[in-house]
Design a protein around this motif. Sequence first.
Motif, PDB file in Angstrom:
ATOM      1  N   GLY A 126       0.814  -1.206   0.000  1.00  0.00           N
ATOM      2  CA  GLY A 126       0.000   0.000   0.000  1.00  0.00           C
ATOM      3  C   GLY A 126       0.848   1.257   0.000  1.00  0.00           C
ATOM      4  O   GLY A 126       0.589   2.201  -0.746  1.00  0.00           O
ATOM      5  N   GLY A 127       1.875   1.281   0.843  1.00  0.00           N
ATOM      6  CA  GLY A 127       2.766   2.433   0.887  1.00  0.00           C
ATOM      7  C   GLY A 127       3.527   2.616  -0.412  1.00  0.00           C
ATOM      8  O   GLY A 127       3.731   3.743  -0.869  1.00  0.00           O
ATOM      9  N   MET A 128       3.937   1.489  -1.009  1.00  0.00           N
ATOM     10  CA  MET A 128       4.635   1.557  -2.287  1.00  0.00           C
ATOM     11  C   MET A 128       3.723   2.116  -3.374  1.00  0.00           C
ATOM     12  O   MET A 128       4.125   2.974  -4.181  1.00  0.00           O
ATOM     13  CB  MET A 128       5.120   0.164  -2.689  1.00  0.00           C
ATOM     14  CG  MET A 128       5.851   0.099  -4.014  1.00  0.00           C
ATOM     15  SD  MET A 128       6.246  -1.600  -4.463  1.00  0.00           S
ATOM     16  CE  MET A 128       4.590  -2.302  -4.656  1.00  0.00           C
ATOM     17  N   GLY A 129       2.477   1.633  -3.408  1.00  0.00           N
ATOM     18  CA  GLY A 129       1.522   2.128  -4.393  1.00  0.00           C
ATOM     19  C   GLY A 129       1.232   3.609  -4.210  1.00  0.00           C
ATOM     20  O   GLY A 129       1.156   4.370  -5.185  1.00  0.00           O
ATOM     21  N   SER A 131       3.223   5.845  -2.826  1.00  0.00           N
ATOM     22  CA  SER A 131       4.423   6.584  -3.211  1.00  0.00           C
ATOM     23  C   SER A 131       4.502   6.738  -4.726  1.00  0.00           C
ATOM     24  O   SER A 131       4.794   7.823  -5.240  1.00  0.00           O
ATOM     25  CB  SER A 131       5.666   5.862  -2.687  1.00  0.00           C
ATOM     26  OG  SER A 131       6.844   6.493  -3.133  1.00  0.00           O
ATOM     27  N   ARG A 132       4.246   5.658  -5.445  1.00  0.00           N
ATOM     28  CA  ARG A 132       4.281   5.726  -6.906  1.00  0.00           C
ATOM     29  C   ARG A 132       3.185   6.628  -7.449  1.00  0.00           C
ATOM     30  O   ARG A 132       3.403   7.405  -8.386  1.00  0.00           O
ATOM     31  CB  ARG A 132       4.132   4.320  -7.490  1.00  0.00           C
ATOM     32  CG  ARG A 132       5.327   3.423  -7.258  1.00  0.00           C
ATOM     33  CD  ARG A 132       5.076   2.021  -7.776  1.00  0.00           C
ATOM     34  NE  ARG A 132       6.271   1.191  -7.681  1.00  0.00           N
ATOM     35  CZ  ARG A 132       6.313  -0.092  -8.023  1.00  0.00           C
ATOM     36  NH1 ARG A 132       5.226  -0.701  -8.468  1.00  0.00           N
ATOM     37  NH2 ARG A 132       7.439  -0.771  -7.910  1.00  0.00           N
ATOM     38  N   GLU A 133       2.007   6.547  -6.857  1.00  0.00           N
ATOM     39  CA  GLU A 133       0.884   7.379  -7.319  1.00  0.00           C
ATOM     40  C   GLU A 133       1.190   8.860  -7.159  1.00  0.00           C
ATOM     41  O   GLU A 133       0.965   9.656  -8.067  1.00  0.00           O
ATOM     42  CB  GLU A 133      -0.372   7.014  -6.521  1.00  0.00           C
ATOM     43  CG  GLU A 133      -1.606   7.831  -6.859  1.00  0.00           C
ATOM     44  CD  GLU A 133      -2.250   7.416  -8.163  1.00  0.00           C
ATOM     45  OE1 GLU A 133      -3.171   8.116  -8.602  1.00  0.00           O
ATOM     46  OE2 GLU A 133      -1.820   6.392  -8.748  1.00  0.00           O
ATOM     47  N   MET A 134       1.722   9.241  -6.013  1.00  0.00           N
ATOM     48  CA  MET A 134       2.031  10.646  -5.777  1.00  0.00           C
ATOM     49  C   MET A 134       3.213  11.119  -6.628  1.00  0.00           C
ATOM     50  O   MET A 134       3.252  12.272  -7.066  1.00  0.00           O
ATOM     51  CB  MET A 134       2.325  10.876  -4.294  1.00  0.00           C
ATOM     52  CG  MET A 134       1.105  10.737  -3.387  1.00  0.00           C
ATOM     53  SD  MET A 134      -0.183  11.982  -3.720  1.00  0.00           S
ATOM     54  CE  MET A 134      -1.326  11.040  -4.743  1.00  0.00           C
ATOM     55  N   SER A 135       4.174  10.239  -6.866  1.00  0.00           N
ATOM     56  CA  SER A 135       5.318  10.615  -7.707  1.00  0.00           C
ATOM     57  C   SER A 135       4.866  10.902  -9.127  1.00  0.00           C
ATOM     58  O   SER A 135       5.264  11.908  -9.738  1.00  0.00           O
ATOM     59  CB  SER A 135       6.365   9.496  -7.700  1.00  0.00           C
ATOM     60  OG  SER A 135       6.879   9.284  -6.403  1.00  0.00           O
ATOM     61  N   LEU A 136       4.012  10.034  -9.680  1.00  0.00           N
ATOM     62  CA  LEU A 136       3.509  10.253 -11.031  1.00  0.00           C
ATOM     63  C   LEU A 136       2.567  11.447 -11.088  1.00  0.00           C
ATOM     64  O   LEU A 136       2.539  12.186 -12.075  1.00  0.00           O
ATOM     65  CB  LEU A 136       2.800   8.993 -11.533  1.00  0.00           C
ATOM     66  CG  LEU A 136       3.691   7.770 -11.778  1.00  0.00           C
ATOM     67  CD1 LEU A 136       2.851   6.582 -12.242  1.00  0.00           C
ATOM     68  CD2 LEU A 136       4.773   8.075 -12.813  1.00  0.00           C
ATOM     69  N   SER A 137       1.802  11.655 -10.022  1.00  0.00           N
ATOM     70  CA  SER A 137       0.888  12.798  -9.990  1.00  0.00           C
ATOM     71  C   SER A 137       1.650  14.111 -10.041  1.00  0.00           C
ATOM     72  O   SER A 137       1.208  15.076 -10.679  1.00  0.00           O
ATOM     73  CB  SER A 137       0.026  12.748  -8.725  1.00  0.00           C
ATOM     74  OG  SER A 137      -0.800  11.603  -8.723  1.00  0.00           O
ATOM     75  N   ALA A 138       2.806  14.159  -9.361  1.00  0.00           N
ATOM     76  CA  ALA A 138       3.610  15.380  -9.373  1.00  0.00           C
ATOM     77  C   ALA A 138       4.076  15.721 -10.777  1.00  0.00           C
ATOM     78  O   ALA A 138       4.282  16.888 -11.108  1.00  0.00           O
ATOM     79  CB  ALA A 138       4.811  15.215  -8.444  1.00  0.00           C
ATOM     80  N   LEU A 207       5.990  -5.388  -8.657  1.00  0.00           N
ATOM     81  CA  LEU A 207       6.905  -4.556  -9.420  1.00  0.00           C
ATOM     82  C   LEU A 207       6.181  -3.600 -10.361  1.00  0.00           C
ATOM     83  O   LEU A 207       6.789  -2.666 -10.886  1.00  0.00           O
ATOM     84  CB  LEU A 207       7.873  -5.440 -10.228  1.00  0.00           C
ATOM     85  CG  LEU A 207       8.825  -6.307  -9.414  1.00  0.00           C
ATOM     86  CD1 LEU A 207       9.683  -7.169 -10.330  1.00  0.00           C
ATOM     87  CD2 LEU A 207       9.708  -5.456  -8.517  1.00  0.00           C
ATOM     88  N   THR A 208       4.919  -3.827 -10.621  1.00  0.00           N
ATOM     89  CA  THR A 208       4.212  -3.022 -11.613  1.00  0.00           C
ATOM     90  C   THR A 208       2.987  -2.295 -11.077  1.00  0.00           C
ATOM     91  O   THR A 208       2.606  -1.266 -11.622  1.00  0.00           O
ATOM     92  CB  THR A 208       3.755  -3.911 -12.793  1.00  0.00           C
ATOM     93  OG1 THR A 208       2.889  -4.938 -12.292  1.00  0.00           O
ATOM     94  CG2 THR A 208       4.950  -4.562 -13.474  1.00  0.00           C
ATOM     95  N   MET A 209       2.342  -2.803 -10.040  1.00  0.00           N
ATOM     96  CA  MET A 209       1.052  -2.227  -9.651  1.00  0.00           C
ATOM     97  C   MET A 209       1.222  -0.887  -8.938  1.00  0.00           C
ATOM     98  O   MET A 209       2.163  -0.671  -8.180  1.00  0.00           O
ATOM     99  CB  MET A 209       0.283  -3.200  -8.766  1.00  0.00           C
ATOM    100  CG  MET A 209       0.934  -3.547  -7.448  1.00  0.00           C
ATOM    101  SD  MET A 209      -0.025  -4.776  -6.571  1.00  0.00           S
ATOM    102  CE  MET A 209       1.034  -5.067  -5.152  1.00  0.00           C
ATOM    103  N   ILE A 210       0.286   0.004  -9.224  1.00  0.00           N
ATOM    104  CA  ILE A 210       0.240   1.313  -8.570  1.00  0.00           C
ATOM    105  C   ILE A 210      -1.106   1.463  -7.867  1.00  0.00           C
ATOM    106  O   ILE A 210      -1.191   1.420  -6.647  1.00  0.00           O
ATOM    107  CB  ILE A 210       0.456   2.445  -9.590  1.00  0.00           C
ATOM    108  CG1 ILE A 210       1.826   2.294 -10.274  1.00  0.00           C
ATOM    109  CG2 ILE A 210       0.361   3.804  -8.895  1.00  0.00           C
ATOM    110  CD1 ILE A 210       2.081   3.328 -11.352  1.00  0.00           C
TER     111      ILE A 210
END
Length: 313
Positions: A126-129, A131-138, A207-210
């Motif tokens: 959950g934390g990884m997802g 983190s990835r979501e917010m990174s791409l959102s930025a 490795l792939t899910m966001i």
Amino acid sequence: MNGESVIFGVLNIAFVLLISPFFMMVIKRVKARVQCRTGPHLLQGYYNLAKLFTKETLYSEYAGFISRIAPYATLSILLVAALQIPLFWIPGEELITANILVFLYLLVAGRLLIALLGLDTASTFGGMGSSREMSLSAVFEPVTVIVCAALVYVMGSFSIHEIFRTAHAMFPVFSPTVLLLSVPLFILIIVETGRVPVDNPETHLELTMIHEGMLLDTSGRNLALFELSQAVKQTLLMTILINVVFPVGIALDLSIPACILGAVLFVVKGTILCVIIGFFESAYAKMRLFQIPNFFMIAFFFSILTIFIEVIL
């Protein structure tokens, strides 16, 4: 707010809730056919939601109040967003909040709630997802603003109702700028709904899910609400593309024949767009995380090109 606005709100929300699971199944069915599989029934989305609503909802022992309010708040936010986007009928007097900036803020609020949910469960995935979501959102949020700025500049209004009326008045005389806008608007659908090649909504590979990573600890009614929210979000973004590029059939007055015709034509146009999305997803593989911004830049380039051509013309 007059009676017509109330009728619009009720009809629009009811229609988007009714048709959104169908559109999700059309995409899955097309992808399955391309892969030489039968795929799910077109009504399977409704069966899945009904089944999830009857199942028990479990929470992580570390979960706080975010996990309990996020499913309801996320769907509520998107239903408020549905008031900004006329699907098959544009009321004569628009709602006060029918503004594209309000719509963008609502999308951001929904994304933030889901990201907080991924952190609230104290799950590694959950934390990884999140983190990835917010990174791409930025990276993509500024591009989203540019795409909407191009739409506003071409149509001459921040009001989504007025944008759709202008597009309806322009049709069928296509301008180059409207055709160019279709590219960033299509990419906006892919990115905001987390579809291939940006994300894979059906994967469980760490490795792939966001998006899926943030919902792994969600079950029962909460999972059903999140799936319905995702379907509604996709339908609203599809509506912007449909009613700007091909607004034929949208009702401009409150009459039963016009509304029925508008609703039927919207389902047809939405189904065609879902077929295109299904073929698009089947033609591309999931991108590596650090290559995804290159996909965003396509939308940025076409948006800037649209504004440039509109200035020249």
